[in-house]
Design an enzyme around this catalytic site. Structure first.
Site, short mmCIF file in Angstrom:
data_model
loop_
_atom_site.label_atom_id
_atom_site.label_comp_id
_atom_site.label_asym_id
_atom_site.label_seq_id
_atom_site.Cartn_x
_atom_site.Cartn_y
_atom_site.Cartn_z
N GLY A 217 0.78 -1.23 0.00
CA GLY A 217 0.00 0.00 0.00
C GLY A 217 0.81 1.28 0.00
N GLU B 199 4.28 -6.37 1.24
CA GLU B 199 3.75 -6.77 -0.07
C GLU B 199 3.48 -5.58 -0.98
OE1 GLU B 199 1.06 -10.54 1.27
OE2 GLU B 199 0.14 -8.56 1.53
N PRO B 200 4.49 -4.84 -1.34
CA PRO B 200 4.25 -3.68 -2.21
C PRO B 200 4.01 -4.09 -3.66
CG PRO B 200 6.59 -3.93 -1.80
CD PRO B 200 5.89 -5.00 -0.98
N CYS C 102 -17.21 5.52 -25.65
CA CYS C 102 -18.52 6.15 -25.66
C CYS C 102 -19.05 6.27 -24.24
CB CYS C 102 -19.48 5.35 -26.52
SG CYS C 102 -18.96 5.36 -28.23
N GLU C 103 -18.44 7.16 -23.49
CA GLU C 103 -18.70 7.25 -22.05
C GLU C 103 -18.12 8.59 -21.60
OE1 GLU C 103 -20.05 5.06 -18.79
OE2 GLU C 103 -19.35 3.83 -20.44
#
Ligand SMILES: *Cc1c(COP(=O)(O)O)cnc(C)c1O
Length: 492
Positions: free
Chosen positions: A288, A330-331, A408-409
């Site tokens: 994190g 745990e990167p 298309c958003e």
């Protein structure tokens, strides 16, 4: 505001507070780009010795470029930072690369070469790690709903650690280890109640989520594991969030988890052994660690982060009179995020004017040939990115711009807010830094857009490490083509 200003079109009026007006909209903010990134004599962006236009001539756009040396270097520096920090307290640290941030066999090998282990969270990620030659003993297997066949596979190949997440999973593992007659080492994932995000952490608000055991439930889970013949308990695991700056959240979480860890030591619950055959308790504090997506982000340097977290754990252990466990981290993002730069080609530009009441504010829309299909994070999380012209330096001053994709958003945004040179024009190449993590893994084929290739660059050479899709790849999955039409004809 004076009258004449009120009538003027103001470029920066729609800019968020964190976005500073740059002196030079061609500059490359330190920390946001790979260390090798610079501009050549023609003004083109160069990554690991290769100018962006050359990469695009070879691989097309969009393309995700990974600076291999930057990734390897970050992996080594992370391991060294935690290793040194632990050694100062007479302890040891392991680093697992979180494969979900970006996984291919090449990248898995870079991590193993650097001395890291690899975390996976599905049979697919496990298959990639094994295909890369990652020793099974150096793999950690995560997930709140690992399917039975996945657990079987993990136990069968001898995965080093399975991080168990539920009572049901413990019973499944009990059955699988018996059936296969194999021992399995596990960690128990706890939800410490701490949830951290960027500068803030919440100490209590996050019991309501799917991962892990509460601290109380974890104690009972470990008790159950203790009854199992072939399942060895190595320690507790907790992961408090992602894109975290500072150490406060980790310290709070470690403190809570160590309280249970100390109780489990007293109860002699640890049974997993190290290389020398003695019991070796582990504490895994997850990943994190934050990175800079824009110049406004100021992540804590990894060595400082490692010292802060490890010192806090050591203090907590000293207070409780317990030995420092083997620490694991745990990167994902902090290793593979910054090495990645996505190159796009600009297709269209247009300006919109918005009356803010006090001024007419202008925003330039810059459309590129990718978007939410190759980077879903802005649409998913409201993530902020930055961008620079990559084929040349712009000559005009900064204009507040929004880089959008071709989907298309209307939420198809690549870079929400950025100052780009006013002369950005169709055919220009645009580079978006810090796209190495969670872009390719979250890519989709929305609008039947093929996923782009991933190219590793090092020392002036480039090679494809994940090939791009072609339209034929997409058509190949459509059962209505070929066989489908043959059946339809036969029915006539
Ligand atoms: C996602 C995840 C990570 C990696 O997070 P980053 O923010 O990429 O460092 C590590 N551990 C676990 C359990 C995760 O779910």
């Amino acid at each position: 505001m004076p009258d004449d200003a009120a009538a003027a079109v103001v470029s920066g009026a729609l800019a968020p507070e964190w976005l500073a007006l740059p002196d030079d909209p061609n500059d490359l903010a330190p920390g946001v780009w790979p260390a090798s990134a610079h501009r050549d004599a023609d003004g083109a962006l160069v990554i690991a010795g290769i100018p962006a236009p050359e990469l695009v001539r070879t691989f097309g756009t969009p393309v995700l470029v990974l600076d291999e040396d930057e990734a390897r270097d970050r992996a080594r520096r992370t391991l060294r930072a935690f290793g040194d920090a632990a050694a100062r307290h007479g302890g040891r640290a392991r680093v697992y690369y979180a494969g979900k941030a970006f996984l291919s066999t090449e990248v898995a090998r870079w991590m193993i070469d650097a001395g890291l282990n690899v975390d996976v969270c599905s049979a697919g990620e496990l298959a990639v790690a094994l295909a890369a030659g990652v020793p099974a003993s150096r793999i950690g297997f995560h997930g709140n709903n690992k399917r039975v066949f996945e657990l079987e596979r993990a136990v069968e190949v001898g995965v080093g650690t399975i991080i168990v997440d539920s009572d049901i999973e413990i019973e499944r593992l009990a059955a699988i280890t018996e059936r296969l007659d194999r021992r399995q080492t596990v960690l128990v994932r706890v939800n410490s109640g701490v949830h951290a995000e960027t500068h803030h952490f919440l100490a209590t608000a996050h019991e309501d989520q799917k991962f892990g055991f509460t601290l109380e439930a974890a104690e009972r889970a470990v008790e159950r594991i203790h009854e199992l013949e072939l399942v060895d308990f190595a320690g507790l695991h907790c992961h408090i969030g992602s894109q975290i700056f500072g150490t406060a959240g980790f310290r709070e979480s470690a403190s809570r988890v160590l309280e249970l860890h100390a109780r489990l030591l007293e109860q002699e619950r640890f049974t997993a052994t190290g290389a020398d055959g003695s019991v070796e308790p582990v504490l895994n504090l997850g990943g994190g660690f934050g990175i800079a997506y824009t110049r406004a982000d100021t992540p804590t340097p990894i060595a400082e982060l490692a010292d802060g977290i490890v010192d806090a754990v050591a203090d907590e252990c000293a207070v409780r009179g317990i030995p420092l466990p083997v620490l694991a981290f745990e990167p994902g993002r902090s290793i593979i995020g910054t090495p990645g730069v996505t190159l796009y080609e600009v297709g269209t530009t247009k300006s919109v004017q918005v009356d803010t009441g006090s001024a007419v504010a202008e925003r330039r829309y810059v459309s590129v040939d990718g978007g939410m299909s190759d980077n879903a994070r802005p649409a998913l999380y409201g993530a902020q990115y930055s961008a620079r012209l990559a084929s040349r330096e712009g000559v005009e001053g900064p204009v507040l711009s929004r880089v959008v994709g071709l989907h298309c958003e209307s939420g198809d945004v690549v870079v929400d807010h950025e100052y780009l040179p006013g002369d950005v024009t169709p055919g220009d190449l645009l580079a978006v830094p810090a796209t190495g993590a969670y872009c390719a893994p979250l890519a989709s084929n929305y609008n039947h857009v093929p996923r782009p290739p991933v190219v590793a660059v090092t020392g002036g050479t480039a090679r494809i490490i994940v090939r791009g899709e072609r339209i034929e790849d997409l058509l190949a999955r459509d059962a209505g083509i070929d066989t489908g039409s043959a059946v339809a004809e036969g029915e006539e």
